[in-house]
Design a protein around this motif. Structure first.
Motif, mmCIF file in Angstrom:
data_model
loop_
_atom_site.group_PDB
_atom_site.id
_atom_site.type_symbol
_atom_site.label_atom_id
_atom_site.label_comp_id
_atom_site.label_asym_id
_atom_site.label_seq_id
_atom_site.Cartn_x
_atom_site.Cartn_y
_atom_site.Cartn_z
ATOM 1 N N SER A 111 0.858 -1.298 -0.023
ATOM 2 C CA SER A 111 0.071 0.057 -0.026
ATOM 3 C C SER A 111 0.760 1.204 0.024
ATOM 4 O O SER A 111 0.610 2.398 -0.604
ATOM 5 N N VAL B 109 1.199 4.313 -2.831
ATOM 6 C CA VAL B 109 0.962 5.595 -2.613
ATOM 7 C C VAL B 109 2.312 6.475 -2.890
ATOM 8 O O VAL B 109 2.104 7.353 -3.742
ATOM 9 N N GLU C 135 1.942 7.147 -6.688
ATOM 10 C CA GLU C 135 1.151 8.281 -6.098
ATOM 11 C C GLU C 135 -0.707 8.077 -6.335
ATOM 12 O O GLU C 135 -1.122 9.055 -7.036
ATOM 13 N N LYS C 136 -0.922 6.903 -6.056
ATOM 14 C CA LYS C 136 -2.318 6.316 -6.335
ATOM 15 C C LYS C 136 -3.073 6.578 -5.032
ATOM 16 O O LYS C 136 -2.661 5.924 -4.084
ATOM 17 N N GLY C 137 -4.023 7.614 -4.907
ATOM 18 C CA GLY C 137 -4.843 7.746 -3.669
ATOM 19 C C GLY C 137 -4.172 7.799 -2.329
ATOM 20 O O GLY C 137 -2.825 8.142 -1.964
ATOM 21 N N THR C 138 -5.044 7.763 -1.227
ATOM 22 C CA THR C 138 -4.024 7.910 0.430
ATOM 23 C C THR C 138 -3.773 6.428 0.780
ATOM 24 O O THR C 138 -4.319 5.371 0.207
ATOM 25 N N ILE C 139 -3.177 6.514 1.865
ATOM 26 C CA ILE C 139 -2.619 5.222 2.646
ATOM 27 C C ILE C 139 -4.038 4.301 3.056
ATOM 28 O O ILE C 139 -3.936 3.176 2.672
ATOM 29 N N THR C 140 -5.011 5.108 3.535
ATOM 30 C CA THR C 140 -6.029 4.319 4.308
ATOM 31 C C THR C 140 -6.582 3.668 2.883
ATOM 32 O O THR C 140 -7.309 2.556 3.036
ATOM 33 N N GLU C 141 -6.881 4.420 2.007
ATOM 34 C CA GLU C 141 -7.688 3.714 0.597
ATOM 35 C C GLU C 141 -6.768 2.604 -0.101
ATOM 36 O O GLU C 141 -7.450 1.531 -0.208
ATOM 37 N N ARG C 142 -5.579 2.664 -0.042
ATOM 38 C CA ARG C 142 -4.794 1.582 -0.533
ATOM 39 C C ARG C 142 -4.708 0.461 0.285
ATOM 40 O O ARG C 142 -4.710 -1.029 -0.216
#
Lengths: 531, 125
Positions: free
Chosen positions: A33, A37, A41-48
């Motif tokens: 995750s 990130v 650079e894909k989304g936030t850590i919680t999302e991943r």
């Protein structure tokens, strides 16, 4: 004990392995995750972490699954090691585990490439395999290094377990050897001591009884004293053997059904000469009705003998010794009371310890070994009873003990011929066993499970299920496998087949027509093992 | 003249064997001694013994070997055997003795009165 340790540590090892795999899976999940990130650079850590896209999700699950497989593989590798080349240490070498780690690393590399190819339709699989982006490259190398570390951790974990297991096994083996050594030693000592004792006694007896010529009074007295000392030495040997058997837990009771009153009457009779000689009154009070107990007759006699010898030793002429037996329903309470010198209060707690003789009496007669009461205690406790003492200095001592009224063993008789069952019942009727019967194989198995008999007497030629099948069933079922069996068969028994289906204690075979003595001996013998 | 009844003692402890021999001779029997397993078997097979007094621990096999061997000779297998041993009698030994139908068992040191009684009842003089 040996297998117990191995099995227990094996299950603990599996649990450790599962936890290590789960821990690694979670860590891997978080690292992946973070990489998504930071690198992509894909989304936030919680999302991943909590809501990755389906492809990422399944790929990660796949990797975790493979890690667990890897763990299990390592475990089987270890088992193989044990049986093959590393038999001596049973440990896994570092090089072996590193190869496994590298293999897994390559697999991981391929999976990652497939994922990238799937996620980015522009980049094909081959390019992902051979020249990933620099950040992706380092991330993968990091993951592979991480895997190698994990492999080494697993290896250490398993090797450590293995070492502990081995140490325990060795310790167990040593203890068993010592135990055997001690038993052998005692048996040898017993034999080696008894033979010279027997020779001395025989020589003295032949002279003393004037079989080889007449003696004068002084000679007679000397020989009598010698014989008494030899007898005392012999008692000491016997007592030492008895106490060591009790302490080792090797004492087995030969229980049979006996009227306690008969035992006590016999004991009383044996002590009449001594009571007359010493002018001590001997009285016995017994219950009016028979008191049938399932006890070891010899051992109960031995308890009374030890207590009476003590009583006679510490009671002066003109005194009185009273034996009493009271039926208390669940148990029998027995006592031996004397009007002897008594025991001081502070000495009472020491009484049942080994080699304790309080207030040794000088002079002729029976000399103790200091083991009698310790043996009594062991024998009473083996019978499920208690022993205690009440005493007043100068007035006398009373020893009391209980004998538990254990239920008589249940015996299952299996034979398709009703009259044979009745005959066997007749043979065993004297012993108060609880007898139940079954007339075919499947009923026998059912009854054995439900009624939990102490013993099965089995005919081999049965309807519905033959004797071999019955034995097979009984020996496979944890609820019945320890129940001893006696085969009673008119035909010869296939012992090879019997060995195949029974890896427990050997099964005795008695022919038909049944000899009652043989049957009863076998029954007593097998019930002994079940004690 | 009536020939005396012959008893064989198989016992490796010379002194003890000698004393038992004396005891039995004083009762009126003729007594021989064998000191090991093989001599014991040979003596039983070639002699004309009416009773055997047998120790269990013997050089060259032991009492059970002797009991097993004489089973093969029906006319010898019926000779009464009195076991006299210093061995600890456990369940295993008891079972063996039952199997060979031993006439009596005495442990050392034995009760000489009972021993004499038993011998006399098995082989009246």
């Amino acid at each position: 004990m040996d297998t117990f340790i191995t099995e227990e540590s094996r299950s603990r090892k599996t649990i450790n392995l599962i936890w290590a795999s789960v821990g690694f899976g979670a860590l891997y999940w978080v690292i992946e995750s973070l990489r998504d990130v930071i690198v992509f650079e894909k989304g936030t850590i919680t999302e991943r972490i909590f809501t990755p896209d389906p492809i990422t999700f399944w790929m990660r699950i796949l990797v975790v699954f493979i890690v667990i497989l890897f763990g299990v593989y390592t475990e089987t590798l270890k088992e193989r090691m044990k049986t093959q080349k590393n038999r001596k240490t049973g440990e896994i070498k570092k090089t072996e585990i590193i190869w496994v780690g590298i293999g897994f690393g390559i697999m991981y590399w391929v999976i990652e490439s497939i994922r990238e190819a799937l996620l980015h339709p522009s980049g094909d699989f081959i390019r992902q395999m051979l020249s990933p982006k620099p950040m992706e490259l380092w991330a993968r190398i990091l993951a592979v290094c991480f895997l190698l570390l994990f492999s080494i951790y697993v290896q250490n974990l398993l090797n450590e377990r293995r070492r502990i297991e081995k140490a325990l096994r060795n310790a167990n083996k040593k203890l068993k050897e010592f135990d055997q050594l001690k038993s052998d030693f005692l048996n040898t000592v017993s034999h080696e001591l008894r033979t010279p004792i027997a020779t001395m006694r025989e020589g003295v007896r032949l002279c003393m009884d004037e079989r080889v010529g007449t003696l004068n009074q002084v000679q007679k007295k000397l020989l009598t004293d010698t014989k008494n000392s030899i007898d005392r030495l012999n008692r000491l040997v016997t007592d030492l053997l008895d106490i060591s058997k009790i302490e080792e837990g090797k004492l087995k009771l030969r229980r049979s059904s006996v009227d306690l009153r008969k035992i006590v009457e016999k004991v009383h009779e044996n002590y009449i000469p001594q009571s007359q000689e010493k002018n001590i009154m001997l009285e016995t009070h017994l219950p009016e009705k028979p008191l049938i107990l399932f006890v070891d007759q010899d051992k109960v006699t031995q308890i009374f003998d030890n207590l009476l010898n003590n009583a006679f030793r510490y009671t002066k002429p003109g005194g009185k010794i009273t034996i009493e037996v009271i039926d208390k329903g669940n148990f029998a309470e027995c006592s031996v009371a004397d009007t002897g010198i008594g025991i001081a209060k502070e000495n009472l707690p020491l009484l049942f310890s080994k080699f304790v003789q309080i207030g040794r009496v000088n002079g002729p007669g029976y000399k103790g070994t200091g083991l009698g009461l310790a043996i009594c205690k062991g024998l009473v406790e083996k019978h499920g009873g208690k022993i205690w003492v009440e005493s007043q200095l100068g007035k006398g001592t009373t020893f009391r003990f209980t004998l538990k009224n254990v239920p008589f063993p249940k015996i299952l008789i299996v034979d398709d011929e009703k009259n044979v069952v009745e005959i066997i019942k007749g043979f065993l009727s004297l012993d108060n066993y609880r007898l139940i019967e079954a007339y075919d194989g499947s009923a026998a198995v059912e009854k054995a499970v439900d009624e939990q008999p102490s013993l099965v007497i089995l005919d081999m030629n049965l309807p519905a299920m033959n004797g071999y099948e019955v034995i097979g069933r009984l020996k496979q079922d944890i609820r019945t496998r320890d129940i001893p069996i006696i085969i009673a068969s008119a035909f010869s028994v296939d012992t090879k087949r019997l060995e195949r289906i029974n890896d427990h204690a050997a099964i005795p075979i008695i022919g038909k027509p049944i000899e009652p003595e043989k049957l009863r001996n076998n029954v007593t013998e097998l019930l002994l093992y079940g004690d | 003249m009536v020939t005396k009844k012959e008893i064989l003692i198989i016992e490796d402890e010379k002194e003890f064997a000698g004393m038992v021999k004396l005891r039995l001779e004083l009762l009126g029997y003729t007594v021989s001694i064998a000191e090991d397993t093989n001599t014991g078997i040979e003596e039983i097979l070639k002699g004309n013994y009416v009773l055997v007094v047998l120790d269990l621990m013997l050089p060259g096999g032991g009492g059970f070997t002797i009991l097993e061997r004489i089973q093969n000779f029906p006319e010898k297998a019926s000779i009464p055997v009195v076991v006299l041993t210093g061995k600890t009698i456990d369940a295993e030994v008891k079972k063996m003795l039952e199997r060979y139908k031993v006439a009596a068992l005495f442990t050392k040191p034995y009760d000489e009165i009972e021993f004499e009684k038993k011998i006399k009842s098995l082989v009246p003089i």
